[in-house]
Enzyme design. Sequence first.
Site, PDB file in Angstrom:
ATOM      1  N   GLY A 186      10.895  -2.643   5.764  1.00 20.97           N
ATOM      2  CA  GLY A 186      10.160  -3.917   5.743  1.00 20.97           C
ATOM      3  C   GLY A 186       9.759  -4.283   4.321  1.00 20.97           C
ATOM      4  CG  HIS A 187       6.888  -1.848   2.229  1.00 19.64           C
ATOM      5  ND1 HIS A 187       6.775  -0.691   2.945  1.00 19.64           N
ATOM      6  CD2 HIS A 187       5.651  -2.415   2.232  1.00 19.64           C
ATOM      7  CE1 HIS A 187       5.521  -0.534   3.352  1.00 19.64           C
ATOM      8  NE2 HIS A 187       4.814  -1.575   2.946  1.00 19.64           N
TER       9      HIS A 187
ATOM     10  CE1 TYR B 245       4.903   8.638   3.790  1.00 16.93           C
ATOM     11  CE2 TYR B 245       4.959   7.429   5.847  1.00 16.93           C
ATOM     12  CZ  TYR B 245       5.152   8.599   5.140  1.00 16.93           C
ATOM     13  OH  TYR B 245       5.604   9.711   5.792  1.00 16.93           O
ATOM     14  CG  LEU B 246       7.521   1.675  -0.819  1.00 17.49           C
ATOM     15  CD1 LEU B 246       8.396   1.462  -2.041  1.00 17.49           C
ATOM     16  CD2 LEU B 246       6.636   0.463  -0.571  1.00 17.49           C
TER      17      LEU B 246
ATOM     18  CG  MET C 104      -1.917  -1.200   1.154  1.00 21.62           C
ATOM     19  SD  MET C 104      -3.442  -0.926   2.041  1.00 21.62           S
ATOM     20  CE  MET C 104      -2.853  -0.734   3.717  1.00 21.62           C
TER      21      MET C 104
ATOM     22  CB  SER D  43       3.793  -0.334  10.726  1.00 21.92           C
ATOM     23  OG  SER D  43       2.505   0.055  10.295  1.00 21.92           O
TER      24      SER D  43
ATOM     25  NE  ARG E 166      -3.296   1.433   9.286  1.00 28.64           N
ATOM     26  CZ  ARG E 166      -3.634   0.397   8.505  1.00 28.64           C
ATOM     27  NH1 ARG E 166      -2.929  -0.722   8.545  1.00 28.64           N
ATOM     28  NH2 ARG E 166      -4.671   0.485   7.701  1.00 28.64           N
TER      29      ARG E 166
HETATM   30  P1  AMP Z   1       1.449  -2.854   3.476  1.00 27.64           P
HETATM   31  O1  AMP Z   1       2.031  -1.836   2.552  1.00 27.64           O
HETATM   32  O2  AMP Z   1       1.435  -2.431   4.898  1.00 27.64           O
HETATM   33  O3  AMP Z   1       0.141  -3.409   2.983  1.00 27.64           O
HETATM   34  O4  AMP Z   1       2.459  -4.074   3.446  1.00 27.64           O
HETATM   35  C1  AMP Z   1       2.872  -4.672   2.237  1.00 27.64           C
HETATM   36  C2  AMP Z   1       3.662  -5.905   2.554  1.00 27.64           C
HETATM   37  O5  AMP Z   1       4.782  -5.556   3.368  1.00 27.64           O
HETATM   38  C3  AMP Z   1       2.857  -6.941   3.351  1.00 27.64           C
HETATM   39  O6  AMP Z   1       3.189  -8.239   2.877  1.00 27.64           O
HETATM   40  C4  AMP Z   1       3.348  -6.722   4.750  1.00 27.64           C
HETATM   41  O7  AMP Z   1       3.250  -7.872   5.568  1.00 27.64           O
HETATM   42  C5  AMP Z   1       4.797  -6.373   4.508  1.00 27.64           C
HETATM   43  N1  AMP Z   1       5.361  -5.672   5.659  1.00 27.64           N
HETATM   44  C6  AMP Z   1       4.825  -4.590   6.305  1.00 27.64           C
HETATM   45  N2  AMP Z   1       5.607  -4.254   7.352  1.00 27.64           N
HETATM   46  C7  AMP Z   1       6.630  -5.133   7.388  1.00 27.64           C
HETATM   47  C8  AMP Z   1       7.760  -5.320   8.245  1.00 27.64           C
HETATM   48  N3  AMP Z   1       8.000  -4.522   9.290  1.00 27.64           N
HETATM   49  N4  AMP Z   1       8.608  -6.349   7.978  1.00 27.64           N
HETATM   50  C9  AMP Z   1       8.375  -7.170   6.911  1.00 27.64           C
HETATM   51  N5  AMP Z   1       7.341  -7.040   6.073  1.00 27.64           N
HETATM   52  C10 AMP Z   1       6.477  -6.043   6.302  1.00 27.64           C
END
Ligand code: AMP
Length: 282
Positions: A36-37, A32-33, A30, A185, A187
């Site tokens: 983790g991404h 806002y990288l 989603m 995150s 968020r």
């Molecule tokens: P999001 O943009 O929050 O929907 O996340 C996209 C992908 O990144 C999803 O597969 C999440 O599980 C993964 N993700 C989000 N935060 C982390 C993190 N801290 N470590 C590893 N993967 C993450």
Amino acid sequence: MKIANSIAEVRKALVPVRQDGRRIGFVPTMGYLHAGHLSLFDVARDDCDYLVTSIFVNPAQFGKGEDYRNYPGDLERDARLSEEHGVDLLFVPPVEEMYPEPPLTQIDVRELTESLCGASRPGHFNGVLLVVAKLFNIVQPALAVFGQKDLQQALAVRRMVKDLNFPLEIRIAPTVRDPDGVALSSRNSYLSPSEREQATALNQALQRARELVESGERRAARLVEEMRSVIREVPSAEIDYIAVVDADRLREIETLNGQVVLALAVRIGKARLIDNTVLQVN
Ligand code: AMP
């Protein structure tokens, strides 16, 4: 790196890639990288010849009163980070491209989506699975990588892929944390400095429970109680859930045995934060 805004552009860009027999890796996000991404990009790139990423804040997975309207974003920065981290094709569709009309199809993965976040966010996983299925059909990757941070999501997607015979592999990559243990995150950007400090409690609660298990505790209720007491020390924390579940179906358990998941969701200020840890108990 190519940026595509339409499904047609993605399909067109991938024709020669497939013709060359290159293995396509995919990481849906989603935006806002954060690191983790980027770690998911690394996992996909290591095992594939061509990396596709999507940035789409999917309205279907947000409930009433949730943060769809305020979800953070910075497309310019995301595009730069993606390019630096080896993304070949960045798919950024507008909402009308993904949902030209309200979908009548619903994807439901039972059991796995009923506990934890599924219980507190009704319809959330239907929205996630719908958009992920659409993205899989658009990109048709050989591998898609998800983060353990959202374990319930990753397990539900993996089960959908299995049940519906999507021809791809789902890999789950470890949670990336800041040095103080807080899971990265998008968020976290909602947190004030003091709230960000308080967010360390989530991982601390998991650590405390882990230590108890290492010293022989096998009663789930005892672990939940311990985690609850760690979170309660945080002035602005509001617990959504704290649970001990089996790693197979994410059902609450009484006694730890085999692979188990400790998971929690806590509201701090404007952010609803989640975290989890997986344990092998013999
Ligand atoms: P999001 O943009 O929050 O929907 O996340 C996209 C992908 O990144 C999803 O597969 C999440 O599980 C993964 N993700 C989000 N935060 C982390 C993190 N801290 N470590 C590893 N993967 C993450």
